[in-house]
Design an enzyme around this catalytic site. Structure first.
Site, PDB file in Angstrom:
ATOM      1  N   SER A  33      50.336  31.639  48.813  1.00  0.00           N
ATOM      2  CA  SER A  33      49.986  32.278  47.539  1.00  0.00           C
ATOM      3  C   SER A  33      49.354  33.670  47.608  1.00  0.00           C
ATOM      4  O   SER A  33      49.832  34.208  48.502  1.00  0.00           O
ATOM      5  CB  SER A  33      49.094  31.072  46.821  1.00  0.00           C
ATOM      6  OG  SER A  33      49.005  31.380  45.507  1.00  0.00           O
ATOM      7  N   ASN A  34      48.639  33.849  46.387  1.00  0.00           N
ATOM      8  CA  ASN A  34      48.287  35.335  46.399  1.00  0.00           C
ATOM      9  C   ASN A  34      46.993  34.999  45.498  1.00  0.00           C
ATOM     10  O   ASN A  34      46.648  34.051  44.960  1.00  0.00           O
ATOM     11  CB  ASN A  34      49.205  36.143  45.882  1.00  0.00           C
ATOM     12  CG  ASN A  34      49.823  35.928  44.595  1.00  0.00           C
ATOM     13  OD1 ASN A  34      48.992  36.153  43.691  1.00  0.00           O
ATOM     14  ND2 ASN A  34      51.017  35.341  44.266  1.00  0.00           N
ATOM     15  N   ARG A  35      46.424  36.528  45.502  1.00  0.00           N
ATOM     16  CA  ARG A  35      44.886  36.529  44.838  1.00  0.00           C
ATOM     17  C   ARG A  35      45.033  36.690  43.166  1.00  0.00           C
ATOM     18  O   ARG A  35      44.026  36.759  42.722  1.00  0.00           O
ATOM     19  CB  ARG A  35      44.383  37.895  45.404  1.00  0.00           C
ATOM     20  CG  ARG A  35      43.850  37.634  46.751  1.00  0.00           C
ATOM     21  CD  ARG A  35      43.291  38.762  47.254  1.00  0.00           C
ATOM     22  NE  ARG A  35      42.105  39.513  46.383  1.00  0.00           N
ATOM     23  CZ  ARG A  35      41.763  40.854  46.346  1.00  0.00           C
ATOM     24  NH1 ARG A  35      42.370  41.594  47.420  1.00  0.00           N
ATOM     25  NH2 ARG A  35      40.789  41.093  45.743  1.00  0.00           N
ATOM     26  N   SER A  36      46.317  36.608  42.744  1.00  0.00           N
ATOM     27  CA  SER A  36      46.166  36.445  41.271  1.00  0.00           C
ATOM     28  C   SER A  36      45.196  35.483  40.419  1.00  0.00           C
ATOM     29  O   SER A  36      45.362  34.279  40.904  1.00  0.00           O
ATOM     30  CB  SER A  36      47.595  36.465  40.615  1.00  0.00           C
ATOM     31  OG  SER A  36      47.669  36.459  39.280  1.00  0.00           O
ATOM     32  N   ALA A 101      52.065  36.821  39.216  1.00  0.00           N
ATOM     33  CA  ALA A 101      52.365  37.056  40.416  1.00  0.00           C
ATOM     34  C   ALA A 101      53.016  36.163  41.509  1.00  0.00           C
ATOM     35  O   ALA A 101      52.716  35.242  41.785  1.00  0.00           O
ATOM     36  CB  ALA A 101      50.873  37.637  41.142  1.00  0.00           C
TER      37      ALA A 101
END
Ligand code: CTP
Ligand code: CA
Length: 226
Positions: A33-36, A101
């Protein structure tokens, strides 16, 4: 965060917003995943509702609560799920704002069972996800399409390229290397690039203020067309 509220100036406008990250699983409990945080998209939803718009929010996994009075709120996890839901609502929307994101890649295989640890190294092979916004751009018609770009290198050139490639009306660029911009924080430093070639630069603002700015610009595009 006190912003001058433009009463009901977006009444009758249907706005579809995506927010947050996606999760791409490689076993039942693990994902990339990502930091959004979803904050920017949620603020746009809140601001649009205050201005009388009808708002649908499609959100990846985030820890914040959605505003009240949404036309529709739908949570998704993967890019594939987000794509399907966005496509379902495409006809409904006048304006689509893609603040999500989306993970560019997903694991090629998802194990049905939790992967057991062993002494061997493991390799997770990734395959490309569909570009949701690019696909919308291809069938855009009269809809207003707004993208986001979080960049660390050559921010303006990259954002302009995305604007053109995805057939957008505008793209909101934030240089995530700047203090007070981007992930998790309540503020943002953005530039907005337009199809016409114009670029607008803004100072450090709250995400709510950025949300209203974006809506002001959308309103201007709608007015131009009317
Ligand atoms: N986007 C999308 N689907 C994807 C990837 C991105 O809809 N699979 C959308 C994002 O929601 C955003 C815009 O495209 O509005 C730009 O996303 P960004 O990640 O900055 O651009 P990419 O085209 O993915 O290029 P890169 O990550 O290589 O910079
Ligand atoms: Ca990307």
């Amino acid at each position: 965060e006190k912003v001058a509220v433009k009463q009901e100036d977006l009444k009758g406008i249907k706005i579809l917003i995506t927010a947050g990250p996606t999760r791409e699983y490689f076993d039942p409990v693990r994902f990339i995943s990502n930091r959004s945080s979803g904050k920017m998209g949620y603020k746009i939803a809140e601001a649009a509702l205050e201005r009388g718009a009808e708002v649908a929010l499609i959100s990846g996994p985030v820890s914040i609560s959605p505003p009240e009075k949404l036309h529709l709120f739908h949570k998704v996890e993967t890019a594939e799920e987000m794509k399907n839901k966005v496509n379902e609502l495409f006809q409904w929307a006048d304006v689509i704002i893609k603040a999500a994101a989306v993970s560019d890649y997903r694991p090629k295989h998802k194990s049905e069972h939790k992967i057991k640890k062993s002494d061997e190294e493991i390799v997770i092979e990734l395959v490309k996800n569909p570009d949701i916004l690019k696909e919308l751009g291809e069938k855009k018609g009269e809809k207003i399409l707004v993208g986001f770009a979080a960049e660390t290198d050559l921010p303006e050139g990259n954002a302009r390229e995305k604007l053109i490639k995805k057939n957008l009306d505008m793209i909101v660029l934030n240089d995530v290397t700047k203090q007070g911009a981007g992930f998790e924080v309540d503020t943002n430093i953005v530039k907005i690039l337009y199809k016409s070639g114009k670029i607008e630069e803004f100072p450090l603002l709250s995400k709510k203020e950025v949300a209203h700015l974006i809506l002001d610009r959308i309103k201007a595009i709608l007015k131009e067309r009317a």
